[in-house]
Motif scaffolding. Sequence first.
Motif, PDB file in Angstrom:
ATOM      1  N   GLN A  36       4.208   4.686   7.877  1.00 31.14           N
ATOM      2  CA  GLN A  36       5.431   5.291   7.356  1.00 31.14           C
ATOM      3  C   GLN A  36       5.961   6.412   8.253  1.00 31.14           C
ATOM      4  O   GLN A  36       7.173   6.539   8.445  1.00 31.14           O
ATOM      5  CB  GLN A  36       5.183   5.827   5.938  1.00 31.14           C
ATOM      6  CG  GLN A  36       4.844   4.743   4.926  1.00 31.14           C
ATOM      7  CD  GLN A  36       5.937   3.698   4.815  1.00 31.14           C
ATOM      8  OE1 GLN A  36       7.058   4.004   4.424  1.00 31.14           O
ATOM      9  NE2 GLN A  36       5.621   2.458   5.168  1.00 31.14           N
ATOM     10  N   VAL A  37       5.084   7.221   8.810  1.00 31.74           N
ATOM     11  CA  VAL A  37       5.521   8.333   9.672  1.00 31.74           C
ATOM     12  C   VAL A  37       6.189   7.801  10.925  1.00 31.74           C
ATOM     13  O   VAL A  37       7.288   8.227  11.305  1.00 31.74           O
ATOM     14  CB  VAL A  37       4.325   9.241  10.038  1.00 31.74           C
ATOM     15  CG1 VAL A  37       4.766  10.310  11.026  1.00 31.74           C
ATOM     16  CG2 VAL A  37       3.736   9.880   8.778  1.00 31.74           C
ATOM     17  N   ALA A  38       5.547   6.816  11.570  1.00 33.94           N
ATOM     18  CA  ALA A  38       6.095   6.250  12.805  1.00 33.94           C
ATOM     19  C   ALA A  38       7.418   5.527  12.528  1.00 33.94           C
ATOM     20  O   ALA A  38       8.379   5.647  13.298  1.00 33.94           O
ATOM     21  CB  ALA A  38       5.085   5.292  13.420  1.00 33.94           C
ATOM     22  N   ALA A  39       7.477   4.778  11.424  1.00 31.04           N
ATOM     23  CA  ALA A  39       8.695   4.031  11.086  1.00 31.04           C
ATOM     24  C   ALA A  39       9.853   4.988  10.796  1.00 31.04           C
ATOM     25  O   ALA A  39      10.993   4.747  11.222  1.00 31.04           O
ATOM     26  CB  ALA A  39       8.431   3.132   9.892  1.00 31.04           C
ATOM     27  N   ARG A  40       9.564   6.077  10.101  1.00 31.49           N
ATOM     28  CA  ARG A  40      10.611   7.052   9.779  1.00 31.49           C
ATOM     29  C   ARG A  40      11.135   7.719  11.059  1.00 31.49           C
ATOM     30  O   ARG A  40      12.349   7.892  11.232  1.00 31.49           O
ATOM     31  CB  ARG A  40      10.065   8.099   8.810  1.00 31.49           C
ATOM     32  CG  ARG A  40      11.144   9.061   8.262  1.00 31.49           C
ATOM     33  CD  ARG A  40      10.524  10.033   7.284  1.00 31.49           C
ATOM     34  NE  ARG A  40       9.922   9.354   6.162  1.00 31.49           N
ATOM     35  CZ  ARG A  40      10.606   8.938   5.100  1.00 31.49           C
ATOM     36  NH1 ARG A  40      11.913   9.120   5.051  1.00 31.49           N
ATOM     37  NH2 ARG A  40       9.993   8.330   4.108  1.00 31.49           N
ATOM     38  N   GLY A  57      11.421   7.730  -3.493  1.00 36.98           N
ATOM     39  CA  GLY A  57      11.475   7.833  -2.033  1.00 36.98           C
ATOM     40  C   GLY A  57      11.699   6.483  -1.388  1.00 36.98           C
ATOM     41  O   GLY A  57      11.988   5.486  -2.059  1.00 36.98           O
ATOM     42  N   VAL A  58      11.534   6.443  -0.061  1.00 36.53           N
ATOM     43  CA  VAL A  58      11.788   5.234   0.726  1.00 36.53           C
ATOM     44  C   VAL A  58      10.478   4.732   1.340  1.00 36.53           C
ATOM     45  O   VAL A  58       9.695   5.522   1.870  1.00 36.53           O
ATOM     46  CB  VAL A  58      12.809   5.502   1.849  1.00 36.53           C
ATOM     47  CG1 VAL A  58      13.093   4.224   2.643  1.00 36.53           C
ATOM     48  CG2 VAL A  58      14.099   6.069   1.278  1.00 36.53           C
ATOM     49  N   ILE A  59      10.264   3.430   1.250  1.00 41.06           N
ATOM     50  CA  ILE A  59       9.105   2.798   1.872  1.00 41.06           C
ATOM     51  C   ILE A  59       9.610   1.874   2.970  1.00 41.06           C
ATOM     52  O   ILE A  59      10.480   1.030   2.739  1.00 41.06           O
ATOM     53  CB  ILE A  59       8.300   1.972   0.839  1.00 41.06           C
ATOM     54  CG1 ILE A  59       7.769   2.872  -0.275  1.00 41.06           C
ATOM     55  CG2 ILE A  59       7.156   1.234   1.524  1.00 41.06           C
ATOM     56  CD1 ILE A  59       6.847   3.961   0.173  1.00 41.06           C
ATOM     57  N   PHE A  60       9.067   2.021   4.175  1.00 36.56           N
ATOM     58  CA  PHE A  60       9.452   1.175   5.302  1.00 36.56           C
ATOM     59  C   PHE A  60       8.441   0.045   5.452  1.00 36.56           C
ATOM     60  O   PHE A  60       7.226   0.276   5.406  1.00 36.56           O
ATOM     61  CB  PHE A  60       9.509   2.001   6.592  1.00 36.56           C
ATOM     62  CG  PHE A  60      10.492   3.140   6.532  1.00 36.56           C
ATOM     63  CD1 PHE A  60      11.853   2.919   6.664  1.00 36.56           C
ATOM     64  CD2 PHE A  60      10.047   4.440   6.301  1.00 36.56           C
ATOM     65  CE1 PHE A  60      12.758   3.966   6.590  1.00 36.56           C
ATOM     66  CE2 PHE A  60      10.946   5.500   6.234  1.00 36.56           C
ATOM     67  CZ  PHE A  60      12.306   5.257   6.375  1.00 36.56           C
ATOM     68  N   CYS A  61       8.956  -1.172   5.610  1.00 39.49           N
ATOM     69  CA  CYS A  61       8.074  -2.322   5.759  1.00 39.49           C
ATOM     70  C   CYS A  61       8.758  -3.395   6.594  1.00 39.49           C
ATOM     71  O   CYS A  61       9.888  -3.203   7.064  1.00 39.49           O
ATOM     72  CB  CYS A  61       7.654  -2.869   4.388  1.00 39.49           C
ATOM     73  SG  CYS A  61       9.027  -3.130   3.255  1.00 39.49           S
ATOM     74  N   GLN A  62       8.078  -4.502   6.776  1.00 39.96           N
ATOM     75  CA  GLN A  62       8.611  -5.621   7.551  1.00 39.96           C
ATOM     76  C   GLN A  62       8.537  -6.894   6.722  1.00 39.96           C
ATOM     77  O   GLN A  62       7.566  -7.112   5.989  1.00 39.96           O
ATOM     78  CB  GLN A  62       7.778  -5.839   8.823  1.00 39.96           C
ATOM     79  CG  GLN A  62       8.246  -5.057  10.021  1.00 39.96           C
ATOM     80  CD  GLN A  62       7.497  -5.500  11.284  1.00 39.96           C
ATOM     81  OE1 GLN A  62       6.423  -6.072  11.219  1.00 39.96           O
ATOM     82  NE2 GLN A  62       8.078  -5.225  12.441  1.00 39.96           N
ATOM     83  N   GLN A  63       9.564  -7.733   6.845  1.00 36.20           N
ATOM     84  CA  GLN A  63       9.514  -9.071   6.264  1.00 36.20           C
ATOM     85  C   GLN A  63       9.336 -10.070   7.402  1.00 36.20           C
ATOM     86  O   GLN A  63      10.131 -10.098   8.329  1.00 36.20           O
ATOM     87  CB  GLN A  63      10.792  -9.386   5.499  1.00 36.20           C
ATOM     88  CG  GLN A  63      10.944  -8.576   4.225  1.00 36.20           C
ATOM     89  CD  GLN A  63      12.057  -9.100   3.355  1.00 36.20           C
ATOM     90  OE1 GLN A  63      12.052 -10.252   2.949  1.00 36.20           O
ATOM     91  NE2 GLN A  63      13.016  -8.232   3.054  1.00 36.20           N
ATOM     92  N   PRO A  82       0.788  -1.233   0.000  1.00 33.64           N
ATOM     93  CA  PRO A  82       0.000   0.000   0.000  1.00 33.64           C
ATOM     94  C   PRO A  82       0.823   1.286   0.000  1.00 33.64           C
ATOM     95  O   PRO A  82       0.520   2.216  -0.763  1.00 33.64           O
ATOM     96  CB  PRO A  82      -0.851  -0.122   1.268  1.00 33.64           C
ATOM     97  CG  PRO A  82      -1.006  -1.593   1.461  1.00 33.64           C
ATOM     98  CD  PRO A  82       0.295  -2.185   1.031  1.00 33.64           C
ATOM     99  N   SER A  83       1.853   1.370   0.822  1.00 37.16           N
ATOM    100  CA  SER A  83       2.645   2.607   0.878  1.00 37.16           C
ATOM    101  C   SER A  83       3.406   2.841  -0.425  1.00 37.16           C
ATOM    102  O   SER A  83       3.569   3.984  -0.857  1.00 37.16           O
ATOM    103  CB  SER A  83       3.630   2.557   2.055  1.00 37.16           C
ATOM    104  OG  SER A  83       2.940   2.581   3.277  1.00 37.16           O
TER     105      SER A  83
END
Length: 477
Positions: free
Chosen positions: A454-458, A438-444, A195-196
């Motif tokens: 994304q805001v919290a992860a950044r 840009g950069v997308i933050f996620c988890q594997q 989604p992000s």
Amino acid sequence: MTDNIVLPPHSIEAEQSVLGGLMLDDGSDRCLKVFSSLRAESFYSRQHKIIYEELRSLARQQKPIDLLTVSDSLESKGELESVGGFGYLAELQKSTPSAANIVNYANIVRDRAMKRYGIEKANKITELFYANDGMTAEQKYEAAQAIFTQMSDHAQTGTRRGLRSFGEVMDDWMLDLDKRFSTSGEARGLSSGIPSLDRMLSPKGLVKGSLFVIGARPKMGKTTLYSQMAINCAVREKKPALLFSLEMPDDQILEKLVGQKSGVNPNIFYLNTSDDEEYQGDYDADFSKAMNTASRLRELDLLYIDDTPGLSLAHIVAESRKVKRQKGSVGMVLVDYLTLMTAEKADRNDLAYGMITKGLKNLAKELGCVVVLLTQLNRELEKRVNKRPLPSDSRDTGQIEQDCDYWVGIHREGAFDESLNQEETELLLRLNRHGKTGVIFCQQRDGAIYDLDQVAARQEREQREQLKQQINKKGGF
């Protein structure tokens, strides 16, 4: 002698009924369907082509279509007499059996046009094989495959290859525009399944006809993203996803797909029921969930896997064209990965693999799909302080930067520092010809990629970097 002359397939009566019906039934939904399915070249008679083009022109200008407006418009262009005059237009309107049936008449006209187009292309194929032009038999077969794909496209959409006027392109664009804003959103770009990342790619999404490259060092999650995009294409987009895997066998790809879609760790397929107490969770329920997911994916019949060793570009092109002919469309062609493919002979590896990336880009345009290509990156990046990948890190080919429309690098800081969270992942959209980067933050986790806030992860990463810098300063580093 004249009795033996074979004319190309056509139906003058059906063409006349279409034209007469359009003048009698102006503005109806039936007329709109006819205008969307027929082009001027669909008509066999030259005078019918001229009349139909005039009817379409009036419709585009939102002017009324009737006997008087059509004859007046043709006369102003000096073409009324060439189509038979006012009398012939009146005869068309008078002899139309029923305006209510114009869609059926249009289908007859389109069917005959498709047959004529097929004959034209078949003749081209025959000429291709007779010609002494230096092409090998294999090259001629590939060219013939491309012609068959054009025929399939024409059957589905009525479009032709080659030079087209601005007006023809605009007509197709207007149809796509209507679809784009419809509830189905059929003509929009594809989604990635993250989604992000999709929000960053909006509003266009993954534009059809694009080459999407994923680059990373080993064990970063390239295949995980590759398979997740395939699932999304089949399940959400309802379009075929073709997975060509040179690294993993087809049964392991299947297990990965089932695990990702069900949310169950694929390791469950390797545990015995006697090991039940070691499994974290409800073994029986999770196993049943995974098998039900596998059954649903099977019924969907939109995922294809090919694990042929040493795949060549020609093989991928031929198999993709075959699915396009069978299914009518292809959503994604996914290749894992570039440097395991069999390349053509060339002076240097970068030139050889550059030919493959160009070919995959052309395939994306030809099939109107997105080609996803995985590539290994040079280990030199691991010597840098900032190990986040760049397009220039692609191994054995610098052509990728020129050919790709999107380039995404995958980075896990935990791969270089065991003290960090091993699930944290960054998707680095470095190149995007159609929009933002840009950069997308996620988890594997358990072989799947999960989106994050994304805001919290950044903020969390920035705080960690600041803390790290403070500790380094105090330690005198």
